[in-house]
Structure formats: structure tokens, C-alpha cells
Design a protein around this motif. Sequence first.
Motif, PDB file in Angstrom:
ATOM      1  N   LYS A   9       0.849  -1.192   0.000  1.00  0.00           N
ATOM      2  CA  LYS A   9       0.000   0.000   0.000  1.00  0.00           C
ATOM      3  C   LYS A   9       0.882   1.239   0.000  1.00  0.00           C
ATOM      4  O   LYS A   9       1.895   1.276   0.698  1.00  0.00           O
ATOM      5  N   PRO A  10       0.518   2.248  -0.765  1.00  0.00           N
ATOM      6  CA  PRO A  10       1.329   3.469  -0.747  1.00  0.00           C
ATOM      7  C   PRO A  10       1.194   4.181   0.593  1.00  0.00           C
ATOM      8  O   PRO A  10       0.133   4.163   1.219  1.00  0.00           O
ATOM      9  N   VAL A  11       2.262   4.754   1.026  1.00  0.00           N
ATOM     10  CA  VAL A  11       2.263   5.490   2.288  1.00  0.00           C
ATOM     11  C   VAL A  11       1.602   6.840   2.038  1.00  0.00           C
ATOM     12  O   VAL A  11       1.950   7.559   1.111  1.00  0.00           O
ATOM     13  N   VAL A  12       0.626   7.160   2.865  1.00  0.00           N
ATOM     14  CA  VAL A  12      -0.098   8.415   2.705  1.00  0.00           C
ATOM     15  C   VAL A  12       0.450   9.416   3.717  1.00  0.00           C
ATOM     16  O   VAL A  12       0.475   9.151   4.912  1.00  0.00           O
ATOM     17  N   ALA A  13       0.900  10.541   3.218  1.00  0.00           N
ATOM     18  CA  ALA A  13       1.394  11.611   4.082  1.00  0.00           C
ATOM     19  C   ALA A  13       0.250  12.587   4.345  1.00  0.00           C
ATOM     20  O   ALA A  13      -0.630  12.767   3.509  1.00  0.00           O
ATOM     21  N   HIS A  14       0.270  13.190   5.513  1.00  0.00           N
ATOM     22  CA  HIS A  14      -0.758  14.152   5.889  1.00  0.00           C
ATOM     23  C   HIS A  14      -0.121  15.501   6.197  1.00  0.00           C
ATOM     24  O   HIS A  14       0.995  15.563   6.705  1.00  0.00           O
ATOM     25  N   CYS A  15      -0.849  16.555   5.899  1.00  0.00           N
ATOM     26  CA  CYS A  15      -0.391  17.911   6.174  1.00  0.00           C
ATOM     27  C   CYS A  15      -0.259  18.097   7.683  1.00  0.00           C
ATOM     28  O   CYS A  15      -1.144  17.704   8.448  1.00  0.00           O
ATOM     29  N   LEU A  16       0.838  18.696   8.115  1.00  0.00           N
ATOM     30  CA  LEU A  16       1.055  18.908   9.544  1.00  0.00           C
ATOM     31  C   LEU A  16       0.135  19.973  10.125  1.00  0.00           C
ATOM     32  O   LEU A  16      -0.088  20.014  11.324  1.00  0.00           O
ATOM     33  N   ARG A  17      -0.394  20.857   9.290  1.00  0.00           N
ATOM     34  CA  ARG A  17      -1.238  21.926   9.777  1.00  0.00           C
ATOM     35  C   ARG A  17      -2.703  21.523   9.824  1.00  0.00           C
ATOM     36  O   ARG A  17      -3.362  21.636  10.830  1.00  0.00           O
ATOM     37  N   CYS A  18      -3.242  21.014   8.702  1.00  0.00           N
ATOM     38  CA  CYS A  18      -4.677  20.730   8.633  1.00  0.00           C
ATOM     39  C   CYS A  18      -5.001  19.241   8.682  1.00  0.00           C
ATOM     40  O   CYS A  18      -6.153  18.866   8.909  1.00  0.00           O
ATOM     41  N   GLY A  19      -4.026  18.376   8.459  1.00  0.00           N
ATOM     42  CA  GLY A  19      -4.241  16.943   8.547  1.00  0.00           C
ATOM     43  C   GLY A  19      -4.772  16.281   7.283  1.00  0.00           C
ATOM     44  O   GLY A  19      -5.043  15.088   7.276  1.00  0.00           O
ATOM     45  N   ARG A  20      -4.931  17.026   6.207  1.00  0.00           N
ATOM     46  CA  ARG A  20      -5.425  16.438   4.960  1.00  0.00           C
ATOM     47  C   ARG A  20      -4.352  15.549   4.329  1.00  0.00           C
ATOM     48  O   ARG A  20      -3.165  15.771   4.496  1.00  0.00           O
ATOM     49  N   ALA A  21      -4.817  14.552   3.579  1.00  0.00           N
ATOM     50  CA  ALA A  21      -3.893  13.664   2.880  1.00  0.00           C
ATOM     51  C   ALA A  21      -3.212  14.438   1.752  1.00  0.00           C
ATOM     52  O   ALA A  21      -3.849  15.209   1.045  1.00  0.00           O
ATOM     53  N   LEU A  22      -1.918  14.219   1.611  1.00  0.00           N
ATOM     54  CA  LEU A  22      -1.135  14.883   0.573  1.00  0.00           C
ATOM     55  C   LEU A  22      -0.885  13.924  -0.577  1.00  0.00           C
ATOM     56  O   LEU A  22      -0.511  12.774  -0.370  1.00  0.00           O
ATOM     57  N   ARG A  23      -1.086  14.397  -1.785  1.00  0.00           N
ATOM     58  CA  ARG A  23      -0.792  13.573  -2.963  1.00  0.00           C
ATOM     59  C   ARG A  23       0.709  13.441  -3.159  1.00  0.00           C
ATOM     60  O   ARG A  23       1.217  12.383  -3.476  1.00  0.00           O
ATOM     61  N   ASN A  24       1.409  14.534  -3.001  1.00  0.00           N
ATOM     62  CA  ASN A  24       2.860  14.553  -3.145  1.00  0.00           C
ATOM     63  C   ASN A  24       3.468  15.016  -1.831  1.00  0.00           C
ATOM     64  O   ASN A  24       3.332  16.176  -1.465  1.00  0.00           O
ATOM     65  N   ALA A  25       4.128  14.121  -1.138  1.00  0.00           N
ATOM     66  CA  ALA A  25       4.743  14.470   0.137  1.00  0.00           C
ATOM     67  C   ALA A  25       5.903  15.431  -0.097  1.00  0.00           C
ATOM     68  O   ALA A  25       6.672  15.277  -1.045  1.00  0.00           O
ATOM     69  N   THR A  26       6.009  16.433   0.753  1.00  0.00           N
ATOM     70  CA  THR A  26       7.089  17.400   0.668  1.00  0.00           C
ATOM     71  C   THR A  26       7.939  17.324   1.924  1.00  0.00           C
ATOM     72  O   THR A  26       7.527  16.751   2.932  1.00  0.00           O
TER      73      THR A  26
END
Length: 119
Positions: A9-26
Motif C-alpha cells: 500500500k502506498p504510504v499516505v502523508a498528511h499535512c502537519l497543519r490541517c491533517g489532509r492527505a497529501l498527494r505529493n509528500a514534501t
Amino acid sequence: MTTTTQASKPVVAHCLRCGRALRNATADGYGPKCRVMVRKAARAEVVAQYKPHQVAKAEELIEQGGLVPLRGCRVFYAVSSDGATAYKAHRAACTCPAGIKALYPCKHRIAAHILSLAA
């Protein structure tokens, strides 16, 4: 003989501020909209209060993902320059050596101030 492999499964990164899933992790851990809000907060109020070189170091800390929210958007874990130690930082105080002496605001405090304004 056939072997079956499980699809990873692809690892899903979340925004540190709002918690939304990120398509491209930065590296900084923020989504594009949250990153814009953080930069606006840095420019507006914080630049007037602190010296420019301190604000530049705090912005670099944020961009490198060196500040992780601990309790909402008020207390953060801040990583030291060498990456070996983590400090607790708030816009009013920090547990790093410079923050404990409180002779001047450290980059961790300034970065926490920027992120708390962007919340």
C-alpha cells in the motif's frame, strides 16, 4: 509453483497543519495552501518583531520539516541543528539551551510563533 505477493500500500502523508492527505509528500510536511498561509504569517507580523537573520533561520527550520506539532498548533517538537535532540517549543518559551537562558528568542520559538499565526 506460484507465489503470491501482496501489493504494498502506498504510504499516505498528511499535512502537519490541517491533517489532509497529501498527494505529493514534501520535506516540510505542508500542503500547498497551508504552505502559503505559513509564509504569509512569517512575512506579516513576525518580521517586524525579530531580526531578519533569525526569521530566515526559523523559515528554514519550517521548510526542512524540523517543527512537528505536539498539541494542536501551540506546542511543537523542534529538532536541533544536528538532528540528535528534540526540544519542546512554544511561541513564548523553548527548552533548547538558548531558550532556557532566554537572552534572545531562539529560532525554535520564532518558528513556533510563525506556525501558530498560520493556524
